[in-house]
Design an enzyme around this catalytic site. Sequence first.
Site, mmCIF file in Angstrom:
data_model
loop_
_atom_site.group_PDB
_atom_site.id
_atom_site.type_symbol
_atom_site.label_atom_id
_atom_site.label_comp_id
_atom_site.label_asym_id
_atom_site.label_seq_id
_atom_site.Cartn_x
_atom_site.Cartn_y
_atom_site.Cartn_z
ATOM 1 N N CYS A 194 0.819 -1.209 0.000
ATOM 2 C CA CYS A 194 0.000 0.000 0.000
ATOM 3 C C CYS A 194 0.856 1.264 0.000
ATOM 4 C CB CYS A 194 -0.917 0.000 1.211
ATOM 5 S SG CYS A 194 -2.284 1.151 1.053
ATOM 6 N N ASP A 201 -6.747 -2.925 11.195
ATOM 7 C CA ASP A 201 -5.573 -2.060 11.293
ATOM 8 C C ASP A 201 -5.457 -1.564 12.729
ATOM 9 O OD1 ASP A 201 -4.469 0.582 8.966
ATOM 10 O OD2 ASP A 201 -3.404 -0.458 10.588
#
Length: 211
Positions: A14, A133
Amino acid sequence: MAAGAASRTRVKICGITRSEDALAAVAAGADAIGFVFYAPSPRAVTAAQAAAIMAVLPPFVTTVGLFVNAAVAEVDAVLAQAPLDLLQFHGDEPEADCARHGRPWIKALRVQPGQDVAALMAAWPGASGILLDAWHPELPGGTGLRFDWGQVPGQGARPIILAGGLTPENVAEAIRQTRPYAVDVSGGVEAAKGIKSADRIQAFMTGVHAA
Ligand SMILES: O=C(O)c1ccccc1NCC(=O)[C@H](O)[C@H](O)COP(=O)(O)O
C-alpha cells in the site's frame, strides 16, 4: 485460515507513489497495490498519478484506492481518471455510500484494545473484506503500529486483511497467529515515507511464504 487450507495468504503493498515501486511489488509477487487518496498522507497521490502508474502494470494485479471520509462525488471523480478495481474506506463512511461506486469495496477497522472485532465486522455486510488495522488518535492509517493480533477473529466467512505495523521481520508470525485471507503493508517496506524499498518488499514476501 479464512480460505481453504491449500490457499495462500494474499499480499497488498500500500501507499504506492512511483511506477518503479509498483513494478517491484509485482515482481516480488504481490497480488495488489494500494493508492492513498488522502491529501494529509505523505503517501498521497492524485488520480492522474495513480492512472499513470496503473498504465504500466502487467495484467492480473488488483489496484486498490484508499479514501478517508471523501465525498461520493470525490471518489467518483478519482474513478473517472483511475478506474481502480477495489475501494478501501478508512473513515466513517456509511455503508450505503461505500456501495455506490459499482465495484467491490473493503472496510478498514481500527482495532482498539478489548474491542469485539467480530461484532464490529458484522456492521459491514456489504464489504467484500474487512481490513483490520491499528488504532491511532489522529492517523486514520499508515501508522506503522500493530494491534493485538489475539483480537483477530478465528475462521469465518468474511475475508480478513491483516494490517498495521507489519514488517519483513514479523509478518510470518503474524500470519501463523491469525491466518488471515491477506496481509497489507505500507511503512514496513519503505526506505522513506512513500518511497518503497524493493529489498524490503522482497524480504516481506519471503516472510509471507515462510509462514
Ligand atoms: O498509508 C497511509 O499513509 C494511509 C493514510 C490514511 C489512510 C490510510 C492509509 N494507509 C492505509 C493502509 O491500508 C496501510 O497499508 C495500513 O494502514 C498499514 O500501514 P502500515 O502500518 O504503515 O503498514
